[in-house]
Design an enzyme around this catalytic site. Structure first.
Site, PDB file in Angstrom:
ATOM      1  N   ARG A  74       3.942-147.101  28.825  1.00 31.13           N
ATOM      2  CA  ARG A  74       3.067-148.247  29.072  1.00 31.13           C
ATOM      3  C   ARG A  74       3.927-149.441  29.469  1.00 31.13           C
ATOM      4  O   ARG A  74       4.811-149.850  28.718  1.00 31.13           O
ATOM      5  CB  ARG A  74       2.279-148.586  27.804  1.00 31.13           C
ATOM      6  CG  ARG A  74       1.209-147.564  27.460  1.00 31.13           C
ATOM      7  CD  ARG A  74       0.198-148.160  26.485  1.00 31.13           C
ATOM      8  NE  ARG A  74      -0.743-147.158  25.994  1.00 31.13           N
ATOM      9  CZ  ARG A  74      -1.833-146.769  26.649  1.00 31.13           C
ATOM     10  NH1 ARG A  74      -2.114-147.281  27.826  1.00 31.13           N
ATOM     11  NH2 ARG A  74      -2.655-145.869  26.120  1.00 31.13           N
ATOM     12  N   GLY A 113      -4.658-150.543  33.759  1.00 37.29           N
ATOM     13  CA  GLY A 113      -3.447-151.370  33.865  1.00 37.29           C
ATOM     14  C   GLY A 113      -2.576-150.890  35.019  1.00 37.29           C
ATOM     15  O   GLY A 113      -2.068-151.680  35.829  1.00 37.29           O
ATOM     16  N   ILE A 135      -8.836-140.575  29.818  1.00 41.66           N
ATOM     17  CA  ILE A 135      -9.897-139.949  29.013  1.00 41.66           C
ATOM     18  C   ILE A 135     -11.056-140.937  28.811  1.00 41.66           C
ATOM     19  O   ILE A 135     -12.128-140.541  28.405  1.00 41.66           O
ATOM     20  CB  ILE A 135      -9.373-139.456  27.640  1.00 41.66           C
ATOM     21  CG1 ILE A 135      -8.905-140.626  26.768  1.00 41.66           C
ATOM     22  CG2 ILE A 135      -8.288-138.407  27.814  1.00 41.66           C
ATOM     23  CD1 ILE A 135      -8.749-140.271  25.294  1.00 41.66           C
ATOM     24  N   ASP A 136     -10.809-142.219  29.100  1.00 42.72           N
ATOM     25  CA  ASP A 136     -11.826-143.242  28.823  1.00 42.72           C
ATOM     26  C   ASP A 136     -12.926-143.312  29.889  1.00 42.72           C
ATOM     27  O   ASP A 136     -13.978-143.891  29.649  1.00 42.72           O
ATOM     28  CB  ASP A 136     -11.175-144.635  28.708  1.00 42.72           C
ATOM     29  CG  ASP A 136     -10.085-144.676  27.652  1.00 42.72           C
ATOM     30  OD1 ASP A 136     -10.094-143.816  26.755  1.00 42.72           O
ATOM     31  OD2 ASP A 136      -9.216-145.574  27.734  1.00 42.72           O
ATOM     32  N   ARG A 277     -17.833-139.880   4.673  1.00 34.17           N
ATOM     33  CA  ARG A 277     -16.500-139.378   5.037  1.00 34.17           C
ATOM     34  C   ARG A 277     -16.208-139.748   6.485  1.00 34.17           C
ATOM     35  O   ARG A 277     -17.113-139.741   7.325  1.00 34.17           O
ATOM     36  CB  ARG A 277     -16.425-137.851   4.886  1.00 34.17           C
ATOM     37  CG  ARG A 277     -16.497-137.381   3.445  1.00 34.17           C
ATOM     38  CD  ARG A 277     -15.207-137.716   2.681  1.00 34.17           C
ATOM     39  NE  ARG A 277     -15.215-137.153   1.340  1.00 34.17           N
ATOM     40  CZ  ARG A 277     -15.730-137.739   0.267  1.00 34.17           C
ATOM     41  NH1 ARG A 277     -16.308-138.928   0.375  1.00 34.17           N
ATOM     42  NH2 ARG A 277     -15.680-137.144  -0.917  1.00 34.17           N
ATOM     43  N   GLN A 285      -7.530-135.956  21.092  1.00 32.49           N
ATOM     44  CA  GLN A 285      -8.475-136.032  22.226  1.00 32.49           C
ATOM     45  C   GLN A 285      -7.767-136.101  23.580  1.00 32.49           C
ATOM     46  O   GLN A 285      -8.382-135.930  24.624  1.00 32.49           O
ATOM     47  CB  GLN A 285      -9.384-137.260  22.058  1.00 32.49           C
ATOM     48  CG  GLN A 285     -10.313-137.129  20.877  1.00 32.49           C
ATOM     49  CD  GLN A 285     -10.905-138.464  20.445  1.00 32.49           C
ATOM     50  OE1 GLN A 285     -12.005-138.801  20.806  1.00 32.49           O
ATOM     51  NE2 GLN A 285     -10.167-139.237  19.668  1.00 32.49           N
ATOM     52  N   ARG A 286      -6.480-136.410  23.560  1.00 35.33           N
ATOM     53  CA  ARG A 286      -5.713-136.473  24.814  1.00 35.33           C
ATOM     54  C   ARG A 286      -4.828-135.247  25.009  1.00 35.33           C
ATOM     55  O   ARG A 286      -4.097-135.149  25.992  1.00 35.33           O
ATOM     56  CB  ARG A 286      -4.813-137.714  24.786  1.00 35.33           C
ATOM     57  CG  ARG A 286      -5.488-138.902  25.341  1.00 35.33           C
ATOM     58  CD  ARG A 286      -4.719-140.157  25.499  1.00 35.33           C
ATOM     59  NE  ARG A 286      -3.328-140.216  25.286  1.00 35.33           N
ATOM     60  CZ  ARG A 286      -2.681-141.325  24.898  1.00 35.33           C
ATOM     61  NH1 ARG A 286      -3.374-142.434  24.676  1.00 35.33           N
ATOM     62  NH2 ARG A 286      -1.401-141.345  24.750  1.00 35.33           N
TER      63      ARG A 286
HETATM   64  O1  F6P Z   1      -6.580-145.112  27.413  1.00 37.68           O
HETATM   65  C1  F6P Z   1      -6.470-143.905  26.735  1.00 37.68           C
HETATM   66  C2  F6P Z   1      -6.374-144.133  25.253  1.00 37.68           C
HETATM   67  O2  F6P Z   1      -6.269-142.890  24.608  1.00 37.68           O
HETATM   68  C3  F6P Z   1      -7.531-144.949  24.658  1.00 37.68           C
HETATM   69  O3  F6P Z   1      -8.693-144.186  24.464  1.00 37.68           O
HETATM   70  C4  F6P Z   1      -6.900-145.450  23.395  1.00 37.68           C
HETATM   71  O4  F6P Z   1      -7.505-146.642  22.947  1.00 37.68           O
HETATM   72  C5  F6P Z   1      -5.473-145.686  23.802  1.00 37.68           C
HETATM   73  O5  F6P Z   1      -5.231-144.884  24.939  1.00 37.68           O
HETATM   74  C6  F6P Z   1      -4.452-145.363  22.755  1.00 37.68           C
HETATM   75  O6  F6P Z   1      -3.220-145.780  23.230  1.00 37.68           O
HETATM   76  P1  F6P Z   1      -1.816-145.330  22.642  1.00 37.68           P
HETATM   77  O7  F6P Z   1      -1.612-143.896  23.019  1.00 37.68           O
HETATM   78  O8  F6P Z   1      -0.855-146.237  23.306  1.00 37.68           O
HETATM   79  O9  F6P Z   1      -1.906-145.490  21.163  1.00 37.68           O
END
Ligand code: F6P
Length: 359
Positions: A74, A113, A135-136, A277, A285-286
């Site tokens: 990033r 970004g 993924i968003d 809970r 999720q990624r």
């Molecule tokens: O933009 C993808 C994402 O997985 C978002 O859903 C989440 O808010 C963010 O990245 C998490 O970022 P990092 O991997 O930098 O913690």
């Protein structure tokens, strides 16, 4: 001879490799003498001159491989114009490396970004083609981003798994879904997983209405309830605050609640007496392999990006609209977010199914 730089930037997703493979395969089909530079760890590699020359074999066997073979990082857009700790002008450094390496163009895979920086580089005179990764699913100009569907599958699987245990214990379960400031992932996974309540950033919730929805289920004799809560979900009261007030409030609250779901969970427990809970599937999720849908989208987008390069049409993101691949001017994409429209039919249909959005 064509020399093309590949760069993946921002958070990863399942389908980055499949997309790069799509671009590379199409270029290798067209040219005998194409050279691909894999720029390492996103814009960092372009700034500091880190790359490796790829072989066509690097792009074999990666259709199903999650992550990115060239790494990512990033690099916030707002800091791009600031010199680094050694006084290096980052934008100039990127332009210099591009020139020095003799690149014909850059293929940049990334999210919001990333697109701002890609547009800046394009405006600075570099040849750029981008691909919508996240993924968003929040990139403007495309109906779908690659990575989204794979993440929907994983978030849905998390809700599915919760279903069986929720039914056994009669508890309230919250599944917190990623998505940054938008609710696409939560909305789709919530519907697919049969969540009873879905809370999204675009639809600030009223906790009283969330409690009413839970009461209603109890009265109907339902033993358990499942909430799909977006990590960026926000209450009505918080949404009414100024940016500054909200930031200060969140700073205080993050000491008590690791995320919004914990706050909602506590409110539910206190007000209903029901056991709550919380499950946060987070970065799972990624992860993993791209789903078949993403493999198809990635291959198509990748092939289309290569076609733009072949035609020497630069300054575009390759988008997907109404089942067609289209080039979208980068300056239209940069700085815009695609959010869930609270008045859209998907919301009405979900409400028709009895799903509460806390409004
Ligand atoms: O933009 C993808 C994402 O997985 C978002 O859903 C989440 O808010 C963010 O990245 C998490 O970022 P990092 O991997 O930098 O913690």
């Amino acid at each position: 001879m064509k020399r093309v730089g590949f760069l993946t930037s921002g958070g990863d997703c399942q389908s980055l490799n499949a997309t790069m493979r799509g671009v590379a395969k199409t270029l290798y089909q067209k040219y005998d003498d194409v050279e691909i530079y894999g720029i390492l760890e996103g814009y960092k590699g372009l700034i500091y001159g880190n790359y490796r020359v790829m072989k066509s074999s690097d792009f074999s066997g990666i259709l199903t491989e999650g992550g990115t073979i060239i790494g990512t990082s990033r690099q916030p857009f707002k800091k791009m114009r600031e010199p680094d700790e050694n006084g290096l002008d980052k934008v100039q450094a990127m332009k210099d490396n591009y020139k020095q390496w003799g690149l014909d163009c850059l293929v940049i895979l990334g999210g919001n970004g990333t697109h701002k920086t890609a547009n800046m580089l394009s405006e600075e005179g570099l040849n750029v083609v981008t691909l919508p990764k996240t993924i968003d699913n929040d990139i403007w100009g495309t109906d779908i981003t690659f990575g989204f569907q794979s993440a929907v599958n994983l978030a849905t699987n998390a809700i599915d798994c919760i279903h069986t245990t929720a039914a056994s214990h009669g508890r309230v379960f919250i599944v917190e879904v990623m998505g940054h400031k938008v609710g696409w992932l939560t909305l789709h996974a919530g519907i697919a997983g049969g969540a009873d309540i879905i809370l999204l950033p675009e639809i600030p919730y009223d906790i009283n209405i969330v409690i009413d929805a839970l009461d209603k289920r109890n009265k109907q004799g339902k033993k358990f309830s499942i909430l799909a809560v977006a990590e960026g979900a926000i209450s009505k009261e918080d949404a009414a605050l100024s940016k500054k007030q909200l930031k200060a409030k969140m700073k205080k609250e993050e000491k008590v609640f690791p995320s919004i779901s914990y706050q909602i969970g506590q409110q539910i427990q206190e007000r209903t007496g029901q056991e709550v809970r919380i499950t946060v599937p987070g970065h799972t999720q990624r992860g993993g392999a791209p789903c078949p849908y993403d493999r198809v989208i990635s291959s198509r987008l990748g092939a289309a990006a290569a076609r733009l390069i072949i035609e020497e049409r630069y300054g575009y993101m390759v988008g997907f609209r109404n089942n067609e691949i289209i080039p979208v001017p980068l300056n239209e994409v940069a700085g815009r977010l695609k959010t869930v429209n609270p008045d859209s039919s998907i919301i009405r249909e979900a409400q028709g199914l009895g799903i509460s959005f806390g409004i």
